[in-house]
Design a protein around this motif. Sequence first.
Motif, PDB file in Angstrom:
ATOM      1  N   GLY A  30       8.576  -2.885   5.463  1.00  0.00           N
ATOM      2  CA  GLY A  30       7.379  -3.683   5.260  1.00  0.00           C
ATOM      3  C   GLY A  30       7.545  -4.681   4.151  1.00  0.00           C
ATOM      4  N   ASP A  31       6.435  -5.263   3.764  1.00  0.00           N
ATOM      5  CA  ASP A  31       6.402  -6.275   2.714  1.00  0.00           C
ATOM      6  C   ASP A  31       5.812  -5.657   1.450  1.00  0.00           C
ATOM      7  OD1 ASP A  31       5.951  -8.424   1.026  1.00  0.00           O
ATOM      8  OD2 ASP A  31       5.302  -9.754   2.645  1.00  0.00           O
ATOM      9  N   PRO A  32       6.647  -5.371   0.440  1.00  0.00           N
ATOM     10  CA  PRO A  32       6.141  -4.732  -0.769  1.00  0.00           C
ATOM     11  C   PRO A  32       5.150  -5.606  -1.542  1.00  0.00           C
ATOM     12  CG  PRO A  32       8.489  -5.192  -0.972  1.00  0.00           C
ATOM     13  CD  PRO A  32       8.083  -5.556   0.415  1.00  0.00           C
ATOM     14  N   ALA A  33       5.263  -6.920  -1.437  1.00  0.00           N
ATOM     15  CA  ALA A  33       4.347  -7.815  -2.143  1.00  0.00           C
ATOM     16  C   ALA A  33       2.922  -7.681  -1.599  1.00  0.00           C
ATOM     17  CB  ALA A  33       4.826  -9.256  -2.036  1.00  0.00           C
ATOM     18  N   LEU A  34       2.809  -7.426  -0.307  1.00  0.00           N
ATOM     19  CA  LEU A  34       1.501  -7.270   0.323  1.00  0.00           C
ATOM     20  C   LEU A  34       1.072  -5.811   0.428  1.00  0.00           C
ATOM     21  CD1 LEU A  34       1.868  -9.824   3.267  1.00  0.00           C
ATOM     22  CD2 LEU A  34       0.685 -10.153   1.081  1.00  0.00           C
ATOM     23  N   GLY A  35       2.030  -4.890   0.222  1.00  0.00           N
ATOM     24  CA  GLY A  35       1.738  -3.475   0.400  1.00  0.00           C
ATOM     25  C   GLY A  35       1.536  -3.100   1.853  1.00  0.00           C
ATOM     26  N   ASP A  36       2.067  -3.915   2.756  1.00  0.00           N
ATOM     27  CA  ASP A  36       1.901  -3.717   4.191  1.00  0.00           C
ATOM     28  C   ASP A  36       3.172  -3.103   4.771  1.00  0.00           C
ATOM     29  OD1 ASP A  36       0.853  -3.867   6.770  1.00  0.00           O
ATOM     30  OD2 ASP A  36       1.539  -5.928   7.056  1.00  0.00           O
ATOM     31  N   PHE A  37       3.100  -1.836   5.186  1.00  0.00           N
ATOM     32  CA  PHE A  37       4.264  -1.131   5.707  1.00  0.00           C
ATOM     33  C   PHE A  37       3.965  -0.530   7.066  1.00  0.00           C
ATOM     34  CE2 PHE A  37       5.244  -1.314   1.258  1.00  0.00           C
ATOM     35  CZ  PHE A  37       6.618  -1.442   1.229  1.00  0.00           C
TER      36      PHE A  37
END
Length: 83
Positions: A57-64
């Motif tokens: 996922g995208d750690p900057a968005l917290g979207d996993f």
Amino acid sequence: MASTTYYVALAFTRSEDGDIVACEPKEARSSSQAIRMADALATTEGHCGAIAFSRTGDPALGDFADAVILKTVGEVDSGLLAG
């Protein structure tokens, strides 16, 4: 942002009530290392099992995305990995 994949080994133990409880997760550098770590953690005294998994996922968005189970050893609660 770019997606990142994390590899993790997670041991489980039993509570005094007999419930399966997750221990502290251990980050690995690769899927094969996570699997080796899970194998070792599952046989460590006090643990009833372990699991190796990855999450992307995208750690900057917290979207996993949901976890991808790489290996389970012994008794585990894979339901903890959803969401």
